[in-house]
Design a protein around this motif. Structure first.
Motif, mmCIF file in Angstrom:
data_model
loop_
_atom_site.group_PDB
_atom_site.id
_atom_site.type_symbol
_atom_site.label_atom_id
_atom_site.label_comp_id
_atom_site.label_asym_id
_atom_site.label_seq_id
_atom_site.Cartn_x
_atom_site.Cartn_y
_atom_site.Cartn_z
ATOM 1 N N TYR A 68 0.885 -1.447 -0.260
ATOM 2 C CA TYR A 68 0.245 0.148 0.148
ATOM 3 C C TYR A 68 0.633 1.542 -0.037
ATOM 4 O O TYR A 68 -0.461 2.146 -0.084
ATOM 5 N N THR A 69 2.195 1.177 0.519
ATOM 6 C CA THR A 69 3.111 2.415 0.181
ATOM 7 C C THR A 69 4.424 1.967 0.571
ATOM 8 O O THR A 69 4.615 0.841 1.143
ATOM 9 N N TYR A 91 4.775 6.521 -3.073
ATOM 10 C CA TYR A 91 4.023 7.013 -3.188
ATOM 11 C C TYR A 91 3.092 6.155 -2.212
ATOM 12 O O TYR A 91 3.548 5.335 -1.067
ATOM 13 N N SER A 94 -4.571 5.755 -2.276
ATOM 14 C CA SER A 94 -5.562 5.542 -1.967
ATOM 15 C C SER A 94 -6.524 4.789 -1.049
ATOM 16 O O SER A 94 -6.552 3.689 -1.775
ATOM 17 N N LEU A 95 -7.659 5.269 -0.708
ATOM 18 C CA LEU A 95 -8.624 3.593 0.175
ATOM 19 C C LEU A 95 -9.500 3.382 -2.142
ATOM 20 O O LEU A 95 -9.912 2.166 -1.772
ATOM 21 N N ASP A 96 -9.603 4.233 -2.364
ATOM 22 C CA ASP A 96 -10.353 4.093 -3.667
ATOM 23 C C ASP A 96 -9.328 3.336 -4.509
ATOM 24 O O ASP A 96 -10.155 2.297 -5.026
ATOM 25 N N GLU A 97 -8.498 3.623 -4.859
ATOM 26 C CA GLU A 97 -7.170 2.793 -5.234
ATOM 27 C C GLU A 97 -6.933 1.201 -4.904
ATOM 28 O O GLU A 97 -7.106 0.122 -5.889
ATOM 29 N N ASP A 122 1.749 9.415 7.573
ATOM 30 C CA ASP A 122 0.555 9.181 7.662
ATOM 31 C C ASP A 122 -0.443 8.340 7.747
ATOM 32 O O ASP A 122 -1.702 8.313 7.426
ATOM 33 N N TYR A 127 -6.246 4.370 9.463
ATOM 34 C CA TYR A 127 -6.547 4.189 8.263
ATOM 35 C C TYR A 127 -5.829 2.942 7.807
ATOM 36 O O TYR A 127 -7.404 2.304 6.860
#
Ligand code: SF4
Length: 362
Positions: A68-69, A91, A94-97, A122, A127
Motif C-alpha cells: 500500500y505504500t 506512493y 488511496s482507499l479508492d485505489e 500519515d 487508516y
C-alpha cells in the motif's frame, strides 16, 4: 528402513535418530547441518519430516500482493523498496485505489490478499483499519494476511495503544493472519548493520506471541545470505522453535534469500544452490514443531523451488500479482506466476499440487 541407516555421513546419524523420533535437535546439531556437504543426507532427513506431515502434497496460493505504500521512516540498509516522502516513485495508495485492486482480485477469482507496506508517517491505525474494512467489504471471502510485526508496533507507537489493542482492532476489521516479515535475523549485532532502526528481535517475538494468544496463526521468516553467520542462523531458528513450543501459533516458516541489488548491504556469499539447500533443510529439521516450510519461488527462482520440495519445502508460494519488494532488490523472476505454471512446477517434481490460503483450510 530406519532413517539413520540410509544416512551416509557418520556425523549426521545421531541427528537422524532425533529426526526419526521427532525430538528437537540442539544448536550444535543445527550448525553441523548448516555446514554439511552431504546434501543428500540433509535431503533424506528433511524429506522424512515433510512426508510425515504432508505426504506428497505441495501447497500453492492464488493470491495478490498489495504493497500500500513504499514510503518508510526507517529506510533500512537492507531495503531497496522504500522511499522518502516526495522522492520520485514514492506512493501511498488511496482507499479508492485499494478498492479497485481488490475488486480486480475478486473478479480474477483470487483467494487471498497479502498486505504489507512501509512505515508511512500519515498511515494511522484508523487508516489501516479503514484499509482492512475496505478489503473485507469488497472481498468478503478473501483471506487477508496483513501487516508485519514491525507495522503493528508502529501503529501501537503512533496510537499510544498497546499492541494487543491494535491487533484486536485490526482482527475485528478483518485480518485473518500475519505475514512473518521483519524478523530478518534476530542477532542484535547483525540487525544493527542491516536494519538498525527496526524493532528488535525480542519485540518481533513479543508481537507474534500476542497475536498467537489472540488466536491468530502467523508466518515466521528469516532473511539469510547477507552478513549473518551460520551461528546467527542457528540462533534464529532455535528462538522461533522456542516460541512455537510456547504458543503453537506459527503455521509456516519462510526462509528468504536476501537480494542485494539497490540496497546498502552486500551479500555475504555468491548465491549458491548448496547454501539454499542447507538453510531450507536445516530449517525443516530444527522446526519440527512448525507444520509448513514455504520456499517462495519468486525468491529462489522456479528451478530451485522445484528442487527444494525434496529438501523440506511443502509450499512454493503463490501467484503474487505485482510483487514489488524483492523485485526492487533485483530478483530476476517474473512478478507473476499463473496457476498452471505453479501446478506444473509441483507436478513436474513428482508432488501433488493443492491450492490453499495461508490458513491451509481450502
Ligand atoms: S525493510 Fe520495511 S521497515 Fe525497513 S525500510 Fe523497507 S519497508 Fe521500511
Amino acid at each position: 528402513m530406519p532413517l539413520p541407516d540410509i544416512i551416509q555421513s557418520r556425523d549426521l546419524k545421531s541427528i537422524a535418530r532425533k529426526v526419526e523420533e521427532d525430538r528437537p535437535i540442539s544448536s550444535a546439531d543445527a550448525l553441523t547441518l548448516l555446514t554439511a556437504s552431504d546434501i543428500l543426507d540433509l535431503g533424506a532427513m528433511a524429506h522424512h519430516i515433510r512426508t510425515r506431515m504432508h505426504g506428497r502434497t505441495t501447497y500453492y496460493g492464488v493470491n495478490r500482493n498489495l504493497n500500500y505504500t513504499n514510503i518508510c521512516e526507517l529506510r533500512c540498509p537492507l531495503c531497496a523498496f522504500s522511499k522518502d516522502p516526495g522522492e520520485e516513485g514514492a506512493y501511498l495508495l488511496s482507499l479508492d485505489e485499494i478498492e479497485k485492486t481488490v475488486s480486480r482480485a475478486v473478479t480474477d477469482g483470487l483467494d487471498e490478499i497479502h498486505i504489507v507496506g512501509g512505515l508511512h508517517p500519515d498511515v494511522t491505525l484508523d487508516y489501516a483499519e479503514e484499509m482492512i474494512r475496505t478489503v473485507r467489504r469488497v472481498g468478503p471471502g478473501l483471506f487477508i494476511v496483513a501487516f508485519t510485526a514491525v507495522e503493528y508496533d508502529y501503529f501501537a507507537q503512533k496510537s499510544g495503544l498497546p499492541v494487543e489493542q491494535v491487533l484486536k482492532r485490526l482482527i475485528a476489521a478483518g485480518v485473518n493472519s500475519l505475514p512473518g516479515g521483519g524478523a530478518e535475523i534476530f542477532s542484535p549485532d547483525i540487525r544493527s548493520r542491516i536494519a538498525p532502526k527496526k524493532i528488535s528481535g525480542d519485540r518481533w517475538l513479543e508481537v507474534m506471541r500476542t497475536a498467537h494468544h489472540l488466536g491468530l496463526k502467523t508466518n515466521a521468516t528469516m532473511l539469510y545470505n547477507h552478513v549473518e553467520s551460520s551461528g546467527n542462523i542457528a540462533d534464529h531458528l532455535l528462538r522461533i522453535r522456542k516460541l512455537q513450543d510456547e504458543t503453537g501459533g506459527f503455521k509456516t516458516f519462510v526462509p528468504l534469500r536476501f537480494h542485494g541489488a539497490n540496497t546498502g548491504v552486500r551479500e555475504k556469499r555468491t548465491v549458491s544452490g548448496y547454501d539454499d539447500i542447507r538453510v531450507y533443510a536445516t530449517a525443516r529439521i530444527v522446526l519440527h514443531n512448525i507444520p509448513h516450510i514455504k520456499g517462495l519461488w519468486m525468491y529462489l527462482g522456479d528451478k530451485i523451488a522445484q528442487v527444494m520440495q525434496h529438501f523440506g519445502v511443502d509450499d512454493i508460494g503463490g501467484t503474487y500479482h505485482q510483487e514489488k519488494v524483492v523485485h526492487a532488490a533485483g530478483a530476476a523472476t517474473p512478478d507473476y506466476g499463473s496457476e498452471p505454471f505453479l501446478r506444473r512446477l509441483i507436478e513436474n517434481a513428482g508432488f501433488e499440487p493443492k491450492r490453499a490460503t495461508a490458513g491451509y483450510s481450502s
